[in-house]
Design a protein around this motif. Structure first.
Motif, PDB file in Angstrom:
ATOM      1  N   GLY A  96       2.236  -6.711  -6.761  1.00  0.00           N
ATOM      2  CA  GLY A  96       2.718  -6.647  -5.387  1.00  0.00           C
ATOM      3  C   GLY A  96       2.434  -5.276  -4.772  1.00  0.00           C
ATOM      4  N   ALA A  97       2.234  -5.281  -3.451  1.00  0.00           N
ATOM      5  CA  ALA A  97       1.823  -4.041  -2.765  1.00  0.00           C
ATOM      6  C   ALA A  97       2.908  -2.974  -2.756  1.00  0.00           C
ATOM      7  CB  ALA A  97       1.411  -4.358  -1.328  1.00  0.00           C
ATOM      8  N   THR A  98       4.173  -3.377  -2.950  1.00  0.00           N
ATOM      9  CA  THR A  98       5.232  -2.361  -2.907  1.00  0.00           C
ATOM     10  C   THR A  98       5.675  -1.907  -4.301  1.00  0.00           C
ATOM     11  OG1 THR A  98       7.002  -3.999  -2.800  1.00  0.00           O
ATOM     12  CG2 THR A  98       6.081  -3.250  -0.702  1.00  0.00           C
ATOM     13  N   VAL A  99       5.004  -2.410  -5.333  1.00  0.00           N
ATOM     14  CA  VAL A  99       5.273  -1.900  -6.690  1.00  0.00           C
ATOM     15  C   VAL A  99       4.987  -0.397  -6.681  1.00  0.00           C
ATOM     16  CG1 VAL A  99       4.420  -1.950  -9.076  1.00  0.00           C
ATOM     17  CG2 VAL A  99       4.729  -4.089  -7.813  1.00  0.00           C
ATOM     18  N   VAL A 112       1.613   0.775  -4.333  1.00  0.00           N
ATOM     19  CA  VAL A 112       0.218   0.372  -4.571  1.00  0.00           C
ATOM     20  C   VAL A 112      -0.553   0.307  -3.251  1.00  0.00           C
ATOM     21  CG1 VAL A 112      -1.208  -1.593  -5.306  1.00  0.00           C
ATOM     22  CG2 VAL A 112       0.684  -0.810  -6.740  1.00  0.00           C
ATOM     23  N   GLY A 113       0.048  -0.329  -2.224  1.00  0.00           N
ATOM     24  CA  GLY A 113      -0.638  -0.443  -0.926  1.00  0.00           C
ATOM     25  C   GLY A 113      -0.896   0.925  -0.314  1.00  0.00           C
ATOM     26  N   GLY A 114       0.111   1.786  -0.341  1.00  0.00           N
ATOM     27  CA  GLY A 114      -0.027   3.116   0.246  1.00  0.00           C
ATOM     28  C   GLY A 114      -1.028   3.975  -0.505  1.00  0.00           C
ATOM     29  N   ASN A 115      -1.067   3.818  -1.823  1.00  0.00           N
ATOM     30  CA  ASN A 115      -2.013   4.604  -2.615  1.00  0.00           C
ATOM     31  C   ASN A 115      -3.450   4.276  -2.212  1.00  0.00           C
ATOM     32  OD1 ASN A 115      -3.778   5.465  -4.766  1.00  0.00           O
ATOM     33  ND2 ASN A 115      -1.956   5.888  -5.980  1.00  0.00           N
ATOM     34  N   LEU A 116      -3.740   2.972  -2.039  1.00  0.00           N
ATOM     35  CA  LEU A 116      -5.104   2.584  -1.659  1.00  0.00           C
ATOM     36  C   LEU A 116      -5.481   3.140  -0.295  1.00  0.00           C
ATOM     37  CD1 LEU A 116      -5.210  -1.155  -2.782  1.00  0.00           C
ATOM     38  CD2 LEU A 116      -6.430   0.768  -3.814  1.00  0.00           C
TER      39      LEU A 116
END
Ligand SMILES: Cc1cc2nc3c(=O)[nH]c(=O)nc-3n(C[C@H](O)[C@H](O)[C@H](O)COP(=O)(O)OP(=O)(O)OC[C@H]3O[C@@H](n4cnc5c(N)ncnc54)[C@H](O)[C@@H]3O)c2cc1C
Ligand code: SF4
Length: 329
Positions: free
Chosen positions: A70-73, A109-113
């Protein structure tokens, strides 16, 4: 700092609708990059849509043996997940090599990308910068560029992508899923970041306002994998070069190789030319050096970052040698 609104989204459709209605709105993950950029005046959103309460915080197995993340992991949770540690060790190593424990506890995860480059001109509003202000110029080409790109850059921008996690995801052929006003979609990570060309301000293939919902890892290669990062101090620093590699050796020959390079280009760099040299060749130092040379033949260093070509050659050879040694045991 510009005044801004704050809204906590509780469903994906609602979050996407808020962004679609307001071109000045931005998603907020852990805020470890976006808030810094707001303080510097580089980002000036009118509304922050907090995505951390969305139901995107799980890591689940997929039917074909992969993982759906999930993107917020958070980066911390992903790094220590038992399946990630067991089957994608290079991803765990990449995550733990990034930032600090406190930052990894916040970063998603989303923010890192989607974190932005650390090029100093990008965050210095007194300077021109094509990425921040299209058409204004790139002072890094003739200025401070010792940690800038040697692969895939253009005269318009020579910045590198700073993510460690993204390099490992690239070696593992991850796929990024998103939800947008026009519906869901997915993009292989190797196509996720756009070539620099003459539009460095356009960084990804995500549609405007799209929300990253998941990243999917295909079933892990049989290979062993490793991430190695070189930085200017031992901890809490961005890479000046990094390698994510996975290697399977059978009867002394390379059966499968995956290789991605970090901090050398505007995107995590999948080293296809090197992989082509490796596949089927003897798993020895000569092959590993030839593979590194094949990839780095395309390098176009600037006056002050030529050291990266040597550094990356040594790093690739060293990581592959280590992996081949482990495989032989
Ligand atoms: C001192 C310091 C050292 C660091 N060192 C490293 C390092 O060594 N290696 C490394 O890789 N990183 C490093 N980082 C960067 C860090 O990893 C990133 O800041 C972090 O991963 C960003 O995640 P976030 O959730 O906080 O993103 P945010 O700051 O919340 O968001 C970043 C961007 O992503 C967008 N966004 C967030 N979530 C979504 C979503 N689901 N869909 C669409 N858009 C979204 C936001 O709108 C924003 O544009 C460092 C950061 C700091 C401050
Ligand atoms: S390298 Fe890219 S980010 Fe840095 S100044 Fe040039 S255009 Fe801006």
């Amino acid at each position: 700092m510009r005044e801004f609104g704050y809204q906590c989204a509780d469903d994906v459709t609602g979050a996407v609708t808020l962004l679609a209605a307001d071109p000045d709105a931005r998603y907020l993950g852990g805020g470890t990059n976006l808030v810094d950029l707001m303080k510097a005046g580089v980002e000036r959103p009118g509304l922050l849509v907090d995505v951390r309460e969305l139901p995107l915080g799980r890591i689940e197995p997929t039917a074909d043996g992969g993982l759906r993340i999930g993107a917020t992991v958070t980066n911390s949770d992903l790094a220590v997940h038992p399946e990630v540690r067991r089957h994608y060790p290079a991803l765990t190593q990449a995550l733990l090599a990034g930032a600090s424990g406190q930052l990894r506890n916040m970063a998603t995860v989303g923010g890192n990308l989607l974190q932005r480059t650390r090029c100093g001109y990008f965050t210095d509003l007194s300077q021109p910068c094509n990425k921040r202000n299209p058409g204004s110029g790139c002072p890094a080409v003739a200025g401070e560029h010792h940690n800038h790109a040697v692969l895939g850059a253009s005269d318009h921008c020579v910045a590198v992508h700073p993510s460690d996690m993204g390099v490992a995801l690239t070696a593992f052929d991850a796929v990024v899923s998103y939800e947008s006003a026009d519906g869901p979609g997915e993009i292989p990570i190797t196509d996720f970041y756009l070539p620099v060309g003459d539009s460095p301000h356009r960084e990804t293939a995500l549609p405007p306002g799209a929300l990253i919902t998941h990243v999917t890892l295909p079933a892990a290669p049989v290979a062993r994998s490793r991430y190695r990062k070189v930085r200017e101090r031992a901890s809490y620093a961005f890479a000046i070069g990094s390698v994510a590699a996975a290697l399977t050796v059978e009867d002394g020959r390379v059966r499968e190789a995956r290789l991605a390079l970090g901090a050398v280009a505007s995107r995590p760099w999948r080293a296809r030319a090197a992989e082509a040299v490796l596949t089927g060749a003897p798993a020895d130092g000569a092959t590993f050096a030839a593979a590194a040379d094949a990839e780095l033949a395309a390098a176009r260093p600037l006056p002050h970052n030529g050291y990266k070509v040597t550094l990356m050659r040594n790093l690739v050879v060293s990581v592959l040698t280590e992996l081949a040694g482990e495989d032989a045991r």
